[in-house]
Motif scaffolding. Structure first.
Motif, PDB file in Angstrom:
ATOM      1  N   UNK A  85       0.819  -1.214   0.000  1.00 49.70           N
ATOM      2  CA  UNK A  85       0.000   0.000   0.000  1.00 49.70           C
ATOM      3  C   UNK A  85       0.853   1.265   0.000  1.00 49.70           C
ATOM      4  N   UNK A  86       1.948   1.231   0.743  1.00 50.38           N
ATOM      5  CA  UNK A  86       2.786   2.437   0.861  1.00 50.38           C
ATOM      6  C   UNK A  86       3.965   2.437  -0.115  1.00 50.38           C
ATOM      7  N   UNK A  87       4.119   1.346  -0.868  1.00 54.83           N
ATOM      8  CA  UNK A  87       5.222   1.268  -1.833  1.00 54.83           C
ATOM      9  C   UNK A  87       4.880   2.047  -3.107  1.00 54.83           C
ATOM     10  N   UNK A  88       5.881   2.624  -3.778  1.00 57.70           N
ATOM     11  CA  UNK A  88       5.613   3.355  -5.032  1.00 57.70           C
ATOM     12  C   UNK A  88       5.180   2.398  -6.137  1.00 57.70           C
ATOM     13  N   UNK A  89       4.371   2.901  -7.041  1.00 66.16           N
ATOM     14  CA  UNK A  89       3.887   2.077  -8.160  1.00 66.16           C
ATOM     15  C   UNK A  89       4.852   2.180  -9.341  1.00 66.16           C
ATOM     16  N   UNK A  90       4.683   1.270 -10.298  1.00 67.47           N
ATOM     17  CA  UNK A  90       5.546   1.274 -11.485  1.00 67.47           C
ATOM     18  C   UNK A  90       5.318   2.544 -12.298  1.00 67.47           C
ATOM     19  N   UNK A  91       6.388   3.178 -12.790  1.00 66.19           N
ATOM     20  CA  UNK A  91       6.237   4.399 -13.590  1.00 66.19           C
ATOM     21  C   UNK A  91       5.368   4.157 -14.823  1.00 66.19           C
ATOM     22  N   UNK A  92       4.516   5.120 -15.127  1.00 66.61           N
ATOM     23  CA  UNK A  92       3.669   5.016 -16.317  1.00 66.61           C
ATOM     24  C   UNK A  92       2.342   4.329 -16.085  1.00 66.61           C
ATOM     25  N   UNK A  93       2.092   3.857 -14.846  1.00 67.81           N
ATOM     26  CA  UNK A  93       0.812   3.209 -14.554  1.00 67.81           C
ATOM     27  C   UNK A  93      -0.292   4.259 -14.495  1.00 67.81           C
ATOM     28  N   UNK A  94      -1.395   4.067 -15.238  1.00 69.34           N
ATOM     29  CA  UNK A  94      -2.500   5.042 -15.208  1.00 69.34           C
ATOM     30  C   UNK A  94      -3.063   5.211 -13.796  1.00 69.34           C
ATOM     31  N   UNK A  95      -3.522   6.412 -13.482  1.00 68.12           N
ATOM     32  CA  UNK A  95      -4.029   6.721 -12.137  1.00 68.12           C
ATOM     33  C   UNK A  95      -5.163   5.795 -11.699  1.00 68.12           C
ATOM     34  N   UNK A  96      -6.154   5.482 -12.570  1.00 74.98           N
ATOM     35  CA  UNK A  96      -7.223   4.570 -12.128  1.00 74.98           C
ATOM     36  C   UNK A  96      -6.689   3.209 -11.682  1.00 74.98           C
ATOM     37  N   UNK A  97      -5.679   2.684 -12.399  1.00 77.74           N
ATOM     38  CA  UNK A  97      -5.105   1.399 -12.018  1.00 77.74           C
ATOM     39  C   UNK A  97      -4.315   1.513 -10.715  1.00 77.74           C
ATOM     40  N   UNK A  98      -3.671   2.660 -10.511  1.00 81.07           N
ATOM     41  CA  UNK A  98      -2.942   2.897  -9.253  1.00 81.07           C
ATOM     42  C   UNK A  98      -3.920   2.887  -8.082  1.00 81.07           C
ATOM     43  N   UNK A  99      -5.032   3.609  -8.239  1.00 73.79           N
ATOM     44  CA  UNK A  99      -6.026   3.696  -7.166  1.00 73.79           C
ATOM     45  C   UNK A  99      -6.666   2.335  -6.882  1.00 73.79           C
ATOM     46  N   UNK A 100      -6.953   1.586  -7.950  1.00 76.95           N
ATOM     47  CA  UNK A 100      -7.524   0.247  -7.767  1.00 76.95           C
ATOM     48  C   UNK A 100      -6.540  -0.683  -7.073  1.00 76.95           C
ATOM     49  N   UNK A 101      -5.261  -0.598  -7.464  1.00 76.47           N
ATOM     50  CA  UNK A 101      -4.225  -1.424  -6.853  1.00 76.47           C
ATOM     51  C   UNK A 101      -4.052  -1.113  -5.376  1.00 76.47           C
ATOM     52  N   UNK A 102      -4.050   0.185  -5.032  1.00 74.84           N
ATOM     53  CA  UNK A 102      -3.907   0.584  -3.631  1.00 74.84           C
ATOM     54  C   UNK A 102      -5.144   0.193  -2.821  1.00 74.84           C
ATOM     55  N   UNK A 103      -6.318   0.284  -3.447  1.00 75.07           N
ATOM     56  CA  UNK A 103      -7.553  -0.140  -2.774  1.00 75.07           C
ATOM     57  C   UNK A 103      -7.508  -1.635  -2.479  1.00 75.07           C
ATOM     58  N   UNK A 104      -7.007  -2.403  -3.450  1.00 76.00           N
ATOM     59  CA  UNK A 104      -6.868  -3.857  -3.254  1.00 76.00           C
ATOM     60  C   UNK A 104      -5.953  -4.146  -2.070  1.00 76.00           C
ATOM     61  N   UNK A 105      -4.802  -3.454  -2.011  1.00 72.59           N
ATOM     62  CA  UNK A 105      -3.860  -3.648  -0.906  1.00 72.59           C
ATOM     63  C   UNK A 105      -4.499  -3.305   0.437  1.00 72.59           C
ATOM     64  N   UNK A 106      -5.222  -2.179   0.473  1.00 76.04           N
ATOM     65  CA  UNK A 106      -5.849  -1.738   1.727  1.00 76.04           C
ATOM     66  C   UNK A 106      -6.916  -2.730   2.184  1.00 76.04           C
TER      67      UNK A 106
END
Length: 235
Positions: A72-93
């Motif tokens: 959840x607190x780790x940086x995401x891969x560069x170039x990942x679209x914001x919606x996918x970032x938010x979904x990924x962080x939501x999954x982690x949480x």
């Protein structure tokens, strides 16, 4: 490589695999959901195996919530679209919350935590968190597969004149696409398993359906955890 050397290599891989706590957990999960399929929610030996294996698995998951908290607190891969970032962080949480609450459920089932009603409520909340994380994972995999599809099509055009299957980048993209497709199927099926465990559609998603889908996703997880085979040495 001789037959004896090949056998040793295979046994070494088996030891490596079984030494993983995650692999043992998924094997137990397959036993748990296989028993649920056999029992179909009816009392008996299969249901006892289901319940005892479910309780045993909770020990494997003690403090496992830290993994997704780190994600959840780790940086995401560069170039990942914001919606996918938010979904990924939501999954982690959501997954981290599920695993944390699951520890309280374990305390309740072992008798350490005495408030049974609250433990049952926490158990339902934790399952809702797992269902939510599975939905997020499904959407992430759909999005990532869409991105990979675009990249593969671009490579396909660039390599039109040559043999694309000899291109390392093209093969790597195809492999990644296959892995994500499998992860998508698993996440979608796990969403249905969570619905079954919560009994949100008891007439359609029976204990037998839940068990069959849970057993299938457990086998997929076991396959995903397999170590890479050792390549034979050529002289």
């Amino acid at each position: 490589m001789s037959t004896l050397d090949a056998t040793r290599a295979e046994l070494a891989l088996a030891v490596l695999y079984l030494n993983k706590a995650e692999a043992r957990d998924k094997i137990c999960r397959a036993i748990q959901y296989g028993s649920k399929f056999l029992s179909n929610g009816q009392p008996g030996t299969a249901q006892n195996v289901d319940k005892t294996t479910s309780l045993a698995r909770k020990v494997f998951r003690l403090f496992k919530f830290v993994n997704d908290l780190h994600g959840l607190i780790s940086p995401t891969a560069p170039g990942t679209p914001l919606p996918l970032v938010l979904l990924g962080k939501s999954k982690n949480a959501l997954l981290s919350t599920f695993l944390f609450l699951d520890q309280i459920v374990w305390l309740g089932r072992t008798g350490i935590y005495k408030n049974k009603e609250r433990a049952e409520l926490i158990g339902r909340i934790s399952l809702y968190c797992w269902m939510g994380s599975s939905v997020c994972t499904t959407l992430v995999e759909v999005g990532e597969l869409g991105r990979l599809s675009g990249q593969i099509k671009k490579l396909d055009k660039d390599l039109k004149s040559g043999d694309k299957y000899q291109n390392e980048a093209y093969r790597a993209k195809l492999k990644k696409s296959n892995e994500r497709s499998l992860a998508l199927v698993k996440a979608a099926m796990d969403t249905v398993v969570a619905i079954g465990l919560l009994q949100l559609a008891p007439k359609k998603i029976t204990p037998r359906v839940t068990g069959a889908l849970g057993f299938t996703t457990s086998l997929i997880s076991c396959y995903q955890l397999l170590p890479a085979p050792v390549k034979a040495k050529t002289s």
